[in-house]
Scaffold this motif. Structure first.
Motif, PDB file in Angstrom:
ATOM      1  N   UNK A 150      -3.541  67.874-108.279  1.00  0.00           N
ATOM      2  CA  UNK A 150      -2.304  68.300-108.520  1.00  0.00           C
ATOM      3  C   UNK A 150      -1.287  67.824-107.702  1.00  0.00           C
ATOM      4  N   UNK A 151      -0.375  67.346-108.006  1.00  0.00           N
ATOM      5  CA  UNK A 151       0.957  66.909-107.047  1.00  0.00           C
ATOM      6  C   UNK A 151       1.381  67.959-106.210  1.00  0.00           C
ATOM      7  N   UNK A 152       1.677  67.920-105.000  1.00  0.00           N
ATOM      8  CA  UNK A 152       1.832  68.961-103.964  1.00  0.00           C
ATOM      9  C   UNK A 152       3.045  69.746-104.392  1.00  0.00           C
ATOM     10  N   UNK A 153       4.040  68.851-105.017  1.00  0.00           N
ATOM     11  CA  UNK A 153       5.363  69.628-105.377  1.00  0.00           C
ATOM     12  C   UNK A 153       5.131  70.370-106.557  1.00  0.00           C
ATOM     13  N   UNK A 154       4.228  70.155-107.464  1.00  0.00           N
ATOM     14  CA  UNK A 154       3.897  71.063-108.608  1.00  0.00           C
ATOM     15  C   UNK A 154       3.246  72.304-108.030  1.00  0.00           C
ATOM     16  N   UNK A 155       2.273  72.254-107.136  1.00  0.00           N
ATOM     17  CA  UNK A 155       1.677  73.381-106.614  1.00  0.00           C
ATOM     18  C   UNK A 155       2.680  74.150-105.757  1.00  0.00           C
ATOM     19  N   UNK A 156       3.450  73.666-104.996  1.00  0.00           N
ATOM     20  CA  UNK A 156       4.479  74.534-104.075  1.00  0.00           C
ATOM     21  C   UNK A 156       5.357  74.901-105.053  1.00  0.00           C
ATOM     22  N   UNK A 157       6.121  74.504-106.407  1.00  0.00           N
ATOM     23  CA  UNK A 157       6.932  75.232-107.141  1.00  0.00           C
ATOM     24  C   UNK A 157       6.307  76.396-107.630  1.00  0.00           C
ATOM     25  N   UNK A 158       4.912  76.456-107.964  1.00  0.00           N
ATOM     26  CA  UNK A 158       4.438  77.662-108.532  1.00  0.00           C
ATOM     27  C   UNK A 158       4.319  78.642-107.412  1.00  0.00           C
ATOM     28  N   UNK A 159       3.879  78.238-106.327  1.00  0.00           N
ATOM     29  CA  UNK A 159       3.722  79.256-105.040  1.00  0.00           C
ATOM     30  C   UNK A 159       4.891  79.875-104.849  1.00  0.00           C
ATOM     31  N   UNK A 160       5.950  78.803-104.854  1.00  0.00           N
ATOM     32  CA  UNK A 160       7.418  79.477-104.506  1.00  0.00           C
ATOM     33  C   UNK A 160       7.808  80.733-105.601  1.00  0.00           C
ATOM     34  N   UNK A 161       7.872  79.919-107.002  1.00  0.00           N
ATOM     35  CA  UNK A 161       8.130  81.155-107.874  1.00  0.00           C
ATOM     36  C   UNK A 161       7.329  82.285-107.940  1.00  0.00           C
ATOM     37  N   UNK A 162       6.010  82.498-107.512  1.00  0.00           N
ATOM     38  CA  UNK A 162       5.527  83.624-107.848  1.00  0.00           C
ATOM     39  C   UNK A 162       5.886  84.479-106.244  1.00  0.00           C
ATOM     40  N   UNK A 163       5.864  83.801-104.972  1.00  0.00           N
ATOM     41  CA  UNK A 163       5.916  84.503-103.932  1.00  0.00           C
ATOM     42  C   UNK A 163       7.137  85.236-103.731  1.00  0.00           C
ATOM     43  N   UNK A 164       8.372  84.635-104.170  1.00  0.00           N
ATOM     44  CA  UNK A 164       9.587  85.079-103.887  1.00  0.00           C
ATOM     45  C   UNK A 164      10.012  85.794-105.043  1.00  0.00           C
ATOM     46  N   UNK A 165       9.155  86.046-106.080  1.00  0.00           N
ATOM     47  CA  UNK A 165       9.293  87.403-107.193  1.00  0.00           C
ATOM     48  C   UNK A 165       9.029  88.599-106.441  1.00  0.00           C
ATOM     49  N   UNK A 166       7.896  88.610-105.523  1.00  0.00           N
ATOM     50  CA  UNK A 166       7.692  89.902-104.656  1.00  0.00           C
ATOM     51  C   UNK A 166       8.982  90.149-103.941  1.00  0.00           C
TER      52      UNK A 166
END
Length: 499
Positions: A150-166
């Motif tokens: 999976x391209x790094x930027x896709x994974x990073x986008x999902x991580x940031x979306x979830x992490x900053x939700x909290x």
């Protein structure tokens, strides 16, 4: 000079240091292709101070403003240092390798992005820290994504979306507590008022990640030999078991018991160190080195080595120095009344509730862009815009939501902001090495930028935009009376301090 002799800047003079600094920053980033914004921001402090000097300010006074805002940001710097230690020690303890190992065996490419966002959201709400989530669980997910090609930027986008939700809805989060504190509303009322924008944004992001997983990523042929090489490499270099997942579990339990973030995270460091010594066989001296300089390993598998050779306090120096300089720039702008003048200009032209909500959100975003700090982007507009909401008869809950969305959620999307710089460093996106492609994580962090847009849509339609209650109005009037009385006492006793 006394406060009365200092000339308040015109709108042009207030915005001039910002324009000049952004121009220098643009040359550094886009002309030279050097993604190190430190020196342009430092020059911005000099420009702001020079223009302030011509208006009657002296360096001692401006220095106090710079240092005051830097002191406000010291807790976030302490968390950055602790997260650096956590990353190094949790790799050495086998915690991060175990998360990658089990993730590669349990997850599949089709659901990976959606699962990454949900997992980071759950952990972030539990811990109340987006940075802690990104640097630990997010790092492990980057390894799993690498195994799935999976391209790094896709994974990073999902991580940031979830992490900053909290960081937006967790009662344990510092920014979630800061927004209602500076606007004068109840914490849990603020969290409830965030849900109408947060839930739809997360749902839309989830649908997009599922669609991408099944139609783009899932359609690619998975290199199972690569996954097997990674899992075998992890298994042969670490003692892996569910036991090594105790450190994150400990941090979550402490967070749920409402322990402060810093002691909770440091407890995770201690737990990881003990596991590294007694389970992985590391020496005490090696643990100290992992905390200071990060973990080092040579497995012969490039994906493992590239992912696990990181962490330590030293890995955070790029981010920490950027945070200090960015805070100093924001402090100089605030002390010389540049930010106050700009916000006053904006407020003078606002007539409708939508305009007010858009201005508050935009002011938080702009402060993030200019000052590089999510705390200042919440605190400054939160203080300045409150009377305008009262004047229009709208609850300040609308303001607390606006500054949270423009402050907390936009922070990780700005590379020179404290949040963005941390994301880039912690996830190994390598922006400073010229890997501009990895900046694509910014538009792919859907939940972060969708939430403010949904909030503005509500403001335009008049939905989920509470009016000021009689109780809130009475509380505001009492606070104003108390503030006026305190100012009179200070003036009478000669202890008034001007900012």
């Amino acid at each position: 000079m006394t406060e009365n002799n200092k000339i308040k800047p015109s709108f042009f003079m207030a915005i001039l240091p910002i324009i000049l600094t952004l121009a220098i920053l643009g040359i550094q980033l886009f002309y030279y292709g050097d993604f190190t914004p430190h020196i342009p921001l430092a020059i911005g402090i000099a420009i702001t101070a020079t223009l302030g000097w011509f208006r009657g300010y002296r360096w001692d006074d401006m220095e106090k403003g710079v240092m005051h805002v830097i002191r406000v940001g010291l807790p976030s710097i302490a968390i950055l240092m602790t997260v650096g230690m956590i990353v190094g020690v949790w790799i050495a303890s086998g915690t991060v390798p175990a998360l990658i190992y089990y993730g590669l065996n349990i997850l599949n490419p089709e659901i990976f992005l959606a699962a990454a966002m949900v997992l980071c959201a759950v952990v972030s709400v539990s811990l109340g820290t987006s940075w802690g989530t990104t640097g630990t669980v997010g790092l492990a997910l980057m390894g799993i994504g690498s195994g799935f090609d999976v391209p790094m930027y896709w994974t990073a986008g999902a991580v940031v979306s979830g992490a900053f939700f909290g960081d937006k809805v967790s009662p344990l989060s510092d920014t979630t507590n800061l927004a209602p504190a500076v606007t004068g509303v109840n914490l849990f009322d603020h969290i409830r008022n965030m849900l109408p924008t947060t839930v739809p944004a997360m749902f839309i992001a989830l649908v997009i990640y599922i669609f991408v997983g099944f139609n783009l990523i899932g359609s690619n042929e998975v290199d199972f030999s690569k996954i097997e090489a990674i899992t075998n490499g992890l298994d042969s270099n670490f003692n892996l078991s569910l036991f090594v997942l105790l450190p994150p579990l400990l941090v979550i339990v402490l967070a749920l018991k409402r322990m402060p973030a810093l002691p909770s995270l440091f407890a995770g460091v201690a737990a990881g160190a003990l596991l590294a010594i007694f389970v992985q066989g590391a020496s005490v001296h090696e643990i100290f080195n992992f905390m200071q300089s990060g973990y080092k390993i040579d497995t012969g598998v490039s994906e493992i080595d590239g992912l696990l050779n990181r962490g330590g306090v030293q890995s955070m120096t790029w981010v920490i120095t950027l945070v200090i300089i960015a805070l100093g720039f924001g402090g100089a702008l605030e002390r010389t009344k540049c930010l106050e003048t700009i916000i006053a200009k904006i407020l003078g032209s606002v007539k409708s509730f939508f305009g007010l909500q858009a201005s508050a959100t935009g002011a938080a975003v702009a402060t993030n862009l200019v000052a590089g700090d999510p705390y200042l982007s919440i605190a400054l507009p939160g203080r300045m815009f409150a009377p305008a909401y009262v004047k229009q008869g709208y609850s300040k809950l609308n303001l607390s939501r606006a500054v949270e969305e423009g402050g907390t959620l936009i922070s990780p999307l700005i590379p020179w902001n404290a949040g963005g710089a941390f994301v880039i460093t912690a996830l190994g996106l390598g922006i400073s090495d010229g890997n501009i492609e990895n900046l694509l994580y910014i538009p792919l962090a859907f939940a972060c930028w969708l939430s403010p847009l949904i909030g503005l849509t509500y403001a335009a339609l008049g939905r989920f935009s509470p009016k000021m209650s009689s109780e809130e109005l009475a509380q505001y009037q009492r606070e104003e009376e108390d503030s006026t009385s305190e100012q009179k006492v200070e003036i009478k006793t000669g202890t008034a301090v001007t900012a």
